[in-house]
Every structure is written in C-alpha cells, then in structure tokens.
Design an enzyme around this catalytic site. Structure first.
Site, short mmCIF file in Angstrom:
data_model
loop_
_atom_site.label_atom_id
_atom_site.label_comp_id
_atom_site.label_asym_id
_atom_site.label_seq_id
_atom_site.Cartn_x
_atom_site.Cartn_y
_atom_site.Cartn_z
N SER A 46 -12.01 -28.75 9.91
CA SER A 46 -12.57 -27.34 10.71
C SER A 46 -12.38 -26.20 11.26
CB SER A 46 -13.46 -27.47 11.40
OG SER A 46 -12.84 -28.00 12.90
N GLY A 103 -13.84 -22.99 11.81
CA GLY A 103 -14.86 -21.39 12.67
C GLY A 103 -15.39 -21.06 11.72
N GLY A 156 -15.29 -21.70 7.75
CA GLY A 156 -15.49 -22.55 7.17
C GLY A 156 -14.51 -24.13 7.11
N GLY A 188 -18.76 -28.68 15.31
CA GLY A 188 -17.70 -29.33 14.90
C GLY A 188 -18.08 -30.34 14.47
N ASP A 189 -18.85 -31.17 15.61
CA ASP A 189 -19.11 -32.33 16.32
C ASP A 189 -20.22 -32.54 14.72
OD1 ASP A 189 -17.36 -33.37 17.94
OD2 ASP A 189 -18.85 -32.07 19.72
#
Length: 314
Positions: free
Chosen positions: A220, A222, A225, A251-252
């Site tokens: 990931s 931020g 993308g 992110g989770d």
C-alpha cells in the site's frame, strides 16, 4: 471463513480539531470511539460487507469489556482471550484536511499461556481451510515469533495465511513463508533494508520476496495507490479521493477488500481493485469507521498491468 488475529487490539478514540496546535489547549469539534487494531478492522470491514469472519483477540480490563460491546454492536463475531491488565486506548487527532496525528499506548503484557490460547482459537476456526490473517504490533511480553507461529499453525490445519505487520514480527513471519503479505511503503523498506523511492524499486523488492516463496506481495502506497506482485506479474491500482476525512484503518480496509475477493476465488488483479476501492472508501469516513456496500459505490479505480515504474513515490 477468514480468521483474524490481533495480538494488540485497541479502543480507538478519534478527535477532530480545526488545527492541531502543539503545546496549546486544543478544542475538539468531534469525538468518536471504535474497536481498533489491524485484525479487528479487517474483520469489521469484512463483516460489514457480508464475508464470514471471526476476530480473535486478547481482552482485559474496562477497555476489554468495551471492546466486546463495540464488536457485538457492530455484528462482528469474535473470540476474546482474557488477559490481566487492560487493552490499550489509542488516540488519533484529525485535522480537516485528513492529517492525522496518533498516540498509541503499549497494550497489556501477554505470557506464553495467553499466547497459546490465542493460537488454539486460530486452530479451531481455521481448521479445514479459509484464510488466517495475522496483523499489527505485538504487545509487551509476547514472543517475537508469534506471527511466524500463526503461519505454521494455520498451514497445519489447511488454511492460507496473510500477514500485515512490521519490524521483527514481520521478519519472522516472512521467513515462515505466508501466502500473502501487505506492508506499506515504509514497512517494505524496513523489511528489505533499503530505500525504495520509486515504484519500480518497490516492484523489484516485491519480486524478490515472491522469488523467496511469498505467493503474493501487496504494497500500500498511500496517495500513490497500491501495487500487487505475484507469479502472474505486476498490477498497480489507484483511486483519487478529493474529500478525505481520516486515514486511520485505511490500509486494514485495503487488506479486507483483497481478502474479500481472494476468498471467493477471484484473481489477484480483481482483488487489488477491490482492496484499493475499500481503502479509498475508508479515507472518506470519520475515525476508523469501515466502509459498507453503499460507501463503495461510485469510487472509480484505475488499474494498470504496465505501471510507470519511474514514478517517484510521495
């Protein structure tokens, strides 16, 4: 079934302020609490979107009782292991442009007996297949190879394993050979021991990990993308969000979106698009609220199998 393990869950209190002034009295404009911790967030997002999941976690003290009440209210199936002490309370201060400042408490001490109870719960729920997800930091006292043990125990009962962590726990888990890992940019740099300023360098680092036996690496990035690397190749996906509220748990939610598709037999590319959409939707929500089906509507995701590898990451 997707089983999540959160060794160090938290109650997340999110406070909105007009601007954060260091050393001054700051007046909140909003406040909310959510059940938190990476694996808990993954289970919350999966449950809200109709994917069968159970969250395994330690619980202790007043915050432990509150955690169970919040999960019950959200309709998230869970199994708590009683521990002495109390769960941590994490504070996130969010400014109007989405800038988030966090203060995380350490969490309760876990001994070997309590760790074994967590692992035994995974054995029961993961028996016969599905996914096991080991997420987040370890609490004080937990053995550093805890997530590596998760990989080994899940494999022994026929489940696939995804890991999202950092530092020594991530290194140990990667050495045990999980099926999927989802570091962010900084965590990948930490894992491989070098700076990765461009998308191409991120992709090469991920390819090295795939060559070492990790089936799928998703990074990931931020606002840049996310990128997925597996034996089939490379895919990059991104979504533009003009109205961010909070990055907590995004992110989770990305990981939950990935697993939502993979558990249903979808391809890595399809899973990446889903993950980016879920993560983008989470950014548009307050605190660590997770997106539901209506939140996912209308979020376009651009995906490419030939991304611009020279792109400098922010």
């Amino acid at each position: 079934m997707i089983v999540t393990l959160t060794p160090n869950p938290s109650i997340d209190r999110t406070i909105g302020v007009p601007s954060l002034e260091h050393g001054e009295v700051n007046r909140a404009t909003s406040s909310r609490i959510d059940p938190g911790g990476k694996g808990v967030n993954v289970s919350r997002a999966l449950s809200r979107n109709g994917t069968e999941t159970v969250a395994v976690l330690p619980v202790g003290g007043p915050e432990g009782h509150l955690m169970q009440e919040l999960l019950d209210a959200a309709g998230v199936r869970h199994e708590g292991v009683d521990v002495p002490g109390t769960l941590r309370m994490n504070i996130a201060v969010v400014e109007p442009d989405g800038t988030t400042t966090k203060v995380n408490e350490p969490g309760p001490v876990l001994d070997d007996t309590q760790v074994e109870s967590l692992l035994a719960a995974i054995d029961r729920y993961a028996a016969g297949g599905g996914w096991v997800v080991g997420c987040g930091s370890l609490p004080p006292g937990a053995r550093p190879d805890l997530l590596a043990a998760v990989v080994e125990r899940a494999r022994a009962v026929g489940a696939k394993v995804a890991i999202d962590s950092s530092g020594a726990p991530m290194h140990a888990a990667v050495a045990a050979g999980p099926d999927l890992i989802k570091p962010n940019h900084e965590e990948l740099e930490e894992l491989v021991g070098r700076s990765l300023p461009t998308l191409g360098e991120v992709v090469e680092a991920a390819k090295d990990l795939v060559a070492q036996g990790i089936s799928t690496v998703v990074v990931s990035l931020g606002g840049d993308g996310a990128v997925l690397v597996d034996a089939e190749g490379v895919a990059h996906a991104g979504a533009t969000i003009s109205d961010p509220l909070s990055t907590v748990g995004a992110g989770d939610c990305l990981l939950a979106g990935l697993l939502h598709v993979l558990a249903a037999g979808g391809s890595g590319r399809e899973a990446l698009v889903s993950g980016v959409r879920w993560g983008a939707a989470a950014v548009r929500l307050p605190g660590s609220e997770v997106p539901g089906p209506t939140d996912l509507d209308g979020i376009p995701v651009e995906v490419s199998d030939q991304p611009e590898l020279s792109r400098v990451l922010g």
